[in-house]
Enzyme design. Sequence first.
Site, PDB file in Angstrom:
ATOM      1  N   LYS A   1      66.141   6.288 -59.362  1.00 24.32           N
ATOM      2  CA  LYS A   1      64.589   6.777 -58.513  1.00 24.32           C
ATOM      3  C   LYS A   1      64.527   8.350 -58.286  1.00 24.32           C
ATOM      4  O   LYS A   1      65.256   8.657 -57.361  1.00 24.32           O
ATOM      5  CB  LYS A   1      63.904   5.926 -58.109  1.00 24.32           C
TER       6      LYS A   1
ATOM      7  N   GLU B   1      73.618   9.789 -47.371  1.00 24.69           N
ATOM      8  CA  GLU B   1      73.639  11.146 -47.019  1.00 24.69           C
ATOM      9  C   GLU B   1      72.515  11.958 -46.316  1.00 24.69           C
ATOM     10  O   GLU B   1      71.184  11.481 -47.186  1.00 24.69           O
ATOM     11  CB  GLU B   1      74.243  11.943 -48.953  1.00 24.69           C
TER      12      GLU B   1
ATOM     13  N   CYS C   1      69.639  20.185 -45.825  1.00 24.49           N
ATOM     14  CA  CYS C   1      70.019  18.840 -45.921  1.00 24.49           C
ATOM     15  C   CYS C   1      71.491  19.917 -44.602  1.00 24.49           C
ATOM     16  O   CYS C   1      71.752  19.729 -43.422  1.00 24.49           O
ATOM     17  CB  CYS C   1      70.767  17.782 -45.964  1.00 24.49           C
TER      18      CYS C   1
ATOM     19  N   GLU D   1      65.571  17.298 -37.104  1.00 27.59           N
ATOM     20  CA  GLU D   1      65.078  18.344 -37.724  1.00 27.59           C
ATOM     21  C   GLU D   1      63.682  18.603 -38.448  1.00 27.59           C
ATOM     22  O   GLU D   1      63.320  18.155 -38.979  1.00 27.59           O
ATOM     23  CB  GLU D   1      66.281  17.299 -39.130  1.00 27.59           C
TER      24      GLU D   1
HETATM   25  P1  NAD Z   1      63.038  11.009 -48.023  1.00 29.23           P
HETATM   26  O1  NAD Z   1      63.579   9.922 -46.983  1.00 29.23           O
HETATM   27  O2  NAD Z   1      62.128  10.582 -47.815  1.00 29.23           O
HETATM   28  O3  NAD Z   1      63.222  10.053 -49.775  1.00 29.23           O
HETATM   29  C1  NAD Z   1      64.498  10.090 -50.139  1.00 29.23           C
HETATM   30  C2  NAD Z   1      64.421   8.593 -51.494  1.00 29.23           C
HETATM   31  O4  NAD Z   1      64.345   7.786 -51.004  1.00 29.23           O
HETATM   32  C3  NAD Z   1      63.108   8.946 -52.310  1.00 29.23           C
HETATM   33  O5  NAD Z   1      63.283   8.987 -52.997  1.00 29.23           O
HETATM   34  C4  NAD Z   1      62.058   8.068 -51.862  1.00 29.23           C
HETATM   35  O6  NAD Z   1      61.068   8.166 -52.696  1.00 29.23           O
HETATM   36  C5  NAD Z   1      63.127   7.105 -51.404  1.00 29.23           C
HETATM   37  N1  NAD Z   1      62.580   5.770 -50.860  1.00 29.23           N
HETATM   38  C6  NAD Z   1      61.483   6.378 -49.399  1.00 29.23           C
HETATM   39  N2  NAD Z   1      61.449   4.740 -49.000  1.00 29.23           N
HETATM   40  C7  NAD Z   1      61.816   4.441 -49.706  1.00 29.23           C
HETATM   41  C8  NAD Z   1      62.474   2.707 -49.335  1.00 29.23           C
HETATM   42  N3  NAD Z   1      61.292   1.364 -48.221  1.00 29.23           N
HETATM   43  N4  NAD Z   1      63.164   1.936 -50.098  1.00 29.23           N
HETATM   44  C9  NAD Z   1      63.911   2.879 -51.286  1.00 29.23           C
HETATM   45  N5  NAD Z   1      64.308   4.147 -51.134  1.00 29.23           N
HETATM   46  C10 NAD Z   1      62.568   5.083 -50.684  1.00 29.23           C
HETATM   47  O7  NAD Z   1      63.308  11.946 -47.717  1.00 29.23           O
HETATM   48  P2  NAD Z   1      62.791  13.510 -48.296  1.00 29.23           P
HETATM   49  O8  NAD Z   1      62.016  13.706 -47.423  1.00 29.23           O
HETATM   50  O9  NAD Z   1      63.586  12.974 -50.021  1.00 29.23           O
HETATM   51  O10 NAD Z   1      64.065  14.694 -48.227  1.00 29.23           O
HETATM   52  C11 NAD Z   1      64.514  14.850 -47.318  1.00 29.23           C
HETATM   53  C12 NAD Z   1      65.515  14.645 -46.805  1.00 29.23           C
HETATM   54  O11 NAD Z   1      66.880  14.049 -47.467  1.00 29.23           O
HETATM   55  C13 NAD Z   1      66.242  15.132 -45.244  1.00 29.23           C
HETATM   56  O12 NAD Z   1      66.561  14.532 -44.181  1.00 29.23           O
HETATM   57  C14 NAD Z   1      67.248  15.568 -46.066  1.00 29.23           C
HETATM   58  O13 NAD Z   1      68.405  16.438 -44.356  1.00 29.23           O
HETATM   59  C15 NAD Z   1      67.387  14.373 -46.273  1.00 29.23           C
HETATM   60  N6  NAD Z   1      68.556  15.388 -47.642  1.00 29.23           N
HETATM   61  C16 NAD Z   1      69.847  15.147 -47.035  1.00 29.23           C
HETATM   62  C17 NAD Z   1      71.631  15.463 -48.276  1.00 29.23           C
HETATM   63  C18 NAD Z   1      72.920  15.563 -47.737  1.00 29.23           C
HETATM   64  O14 NAD Z   1      74.039  15.540 -48.307  1.00 29.23           O
HETATM   65  N7  NAD Z   1      72.778  14.997 -47.074  1.00 29.23           N
HETATM   66  C19 NAD Z   1      70.981  16.393 -49.033  1.00 29.23           C
HETATM   67  C20 NAD Z   1      69.814  16.114 -49.520  1.00 29.23           C
HETATM   68  C21 NAD Z   1      68.702  15.737 -48.127  1.00 29.23           C
END
Ligand code: NAD
Length: 483
Positions: free
Chosen positions: A180, A255, A289, A386
Site C-alpha cells: 500500500k 521505520e 527522514c 520533526e
Molecule cells: P504517514 O505515517 O502519514 O503514512 C505512512 C503510510 O502509512 C502511508 O501509506 C499511509 O497511508 C499509511 N497509514 C496511515 N494511517 C494508517 C493506518 N491507520 N493503518 C495503516 N497504515 C496507515 O507518513 P508520511 O507522512 O507518508 O511520511 C512521512 C513520515 O515518514 C515522516 O515522519 C518521516 O520521517 C517518515 N519516514 C521514515 C523513514 C525511515 O526510513 N525511517 C523513511 C521515510 C519517511
Amino acid sequence: MTTIEIEPGRLFIGGQWREAADGARTEVVDPSRGVVVTTVAEAGAADVDAAVRAAREAFDSGAWSGLSGRERGRILHRVAQLIRENADEIARLESLDVGKPISLCHAVDVTNAANDYEYFAALAHTLDGAVRDTPMNALAYTKREPLGVVAAITPFNFPLILAGSKIGPALAAGNTVVHKPADETPLSALYMARLLTEAGVPDGVVNVVTGTGPVAGEALLRHHGVDKVAFTGSTAIGRHVAGTAGEGLKPVTVELGGNAAHIVFEDADLEKAVGAIIKAFVFNTGQFCMGGPRLLVSRPVHTTLLGILADAVPGVPVGDPRDPGTVVGPMAGEKHLKKVEEYVDLARKEGGRIVCGGERLDLDGYYYKPTVIADLSNDSRVVQEEIFGPVLTVQPFDTEDEAVALANSTPYGLASGIQTSNLARAHRIADRLQAGIVWINDWAMLDPAVPFGGVKDSGFGREYGPEALAAYTRVKSVVVSLG
Ligand code: NAD
C-alpha cells in the site's frame, strides 16, 4: 486540468488490473503546479482482502517460494535492469507525483532503486542454515524460511525506493507482498507492478492497493492473512502499526520519523562541511527522514558558520522540478507546505532569528525557501519536533559532552552526523550518539549494503544489508535421529 496518461490507475491484484469494488477513485496532484494530473482507484477493505487472498494463494502455490534463491535472484536482477531501461519514465512519474527535481529522481530514486533490487537479487541465494554441534546422537541443522504474506506500507517522500527496500528483500526470501503506497504518491508503485510482471514475477506475488491509510492501510494491517508488517512512515502512525501488529502477534518493522543532529567541531574543514550541511537539510526539499535539520556548532566557529550559511543558502536553486538545474523542488503537497509555514511562524514566536528564507516562493506550486534559524533554545518545539521541510536550526555548544547531550535530546534516533578532522574524536562521538546511522564528514552516504533504521521513537528493525533479508525469514530447526 492537465491530464497525463498513466496506465492504468487501478488496483493490481492477482496479476489483474481492477477498479475498487465500490468504484472509488482518488486524485493525484502535481505539487509543482497544484493541479490534479490523474486519478487512481481507492481500495476499500474488500479490495485489500482480495489482495491478501491473492498473495496467500501465490505463496501457497509455491510458484515463488518454491523457486531456488538463485532463480528468484535472476528475476530480481531483471527487475533492476528494467528499472534502468525505463529510467526516464520512472523519473518523470516520481517527479510529477512528489515534486522531486528530475535530476534527483535520476541520480537518487531510480539509481538507488535499481541498485537495491540488484543487491537483494545477489543475496537471494545466501539464505543458508547451519549444522549445530550438539551432544545428541542426531544431525541438527537450521534453515531459513520465508514468512508468507508481507504487508508493505510506505510513505510519500521516497515512494519508489522505500517500496523496493521492502519488496526487494521480501521477494528475495520467497515471500509474497501486498503493497500500500502513500495516499498522495501512488504512481511509481503502479508502474513497478508492470515491471515486476514483465521481469517474470508470477501473478499474485506482488499486489498493489492504492488507497488511504485509515481504510486500506488499516484493513491490511489487521488482516489475518498477513504474516509480517513492514512499515515506513511517521512515528504517530508507526506506534499504532507496531501496537496493532503486536496484538496480532505479527512480526513488524517500523521505520519512523527523524530529527537528526549534525555536529560541527571547530577543527572541521568548514568550506567542505557547508556542502554537507546544506545537503543534509535541503535534500528532497527537507522531506528526508534521515535529513539533518539540527545543526550544532562549536562556539568558536558558530558565528563564522552562520555567516557562510547566510551567503550560501539563498543561492541554492529552488524551482520547477522539470528544470535539470533545480536542486530544491516544491513540498510534496499543500498540507506539507502549511506545516512548514506554521513551524517557521512558531520559531519567530519562540525567539528564533531567521537568518535566511522564512517564506514561501511566489509560485503556483507548494514552494518554500530553504530557511536557516538561529537563537532558538534547545527545548523549543521547532528544535525538538520533526518539521520535515527545508528548515535548519543552528545552536552553539561548548564541550563534546554538551554536543552529545544536545544531539541525543530529542525523542528521535535515526541518523546523526559529525564534521571534524580529528579521527579519534569522530569515533568517540559516533559511539555516543543514539542513532541508527552516523555519517562522518559528509551526509546521506547510503548503499543497500549498509543497514539503516532507528532507535527510540525512530522505530526498530533495519532496512538494507543482510539484516534486512533476515527480517523477512524465520529459522526452522530440524533434528534427525542417528540412532
Ligand atoms: P504517514 O505515517 O502519514 O503514512 C505512512 C503510510 O502509512 C502511508 O501509506 C499511509 O497511508 C499509511 N497509514 C496511515 N494511517 C494508517 C493506518 N491507520 N493503518 C495503516 N497504515 C496507515 O507518513 P508520511 O507522512 O507518508 O511520511 C512521512 C513520515 O515518514 C515522516 O515522519 C518521516 O520521517 C517518515 N519516514 C521514515 C523513514 C525511515 O526510513 N525511517 C523513511 C521515510 C519517511
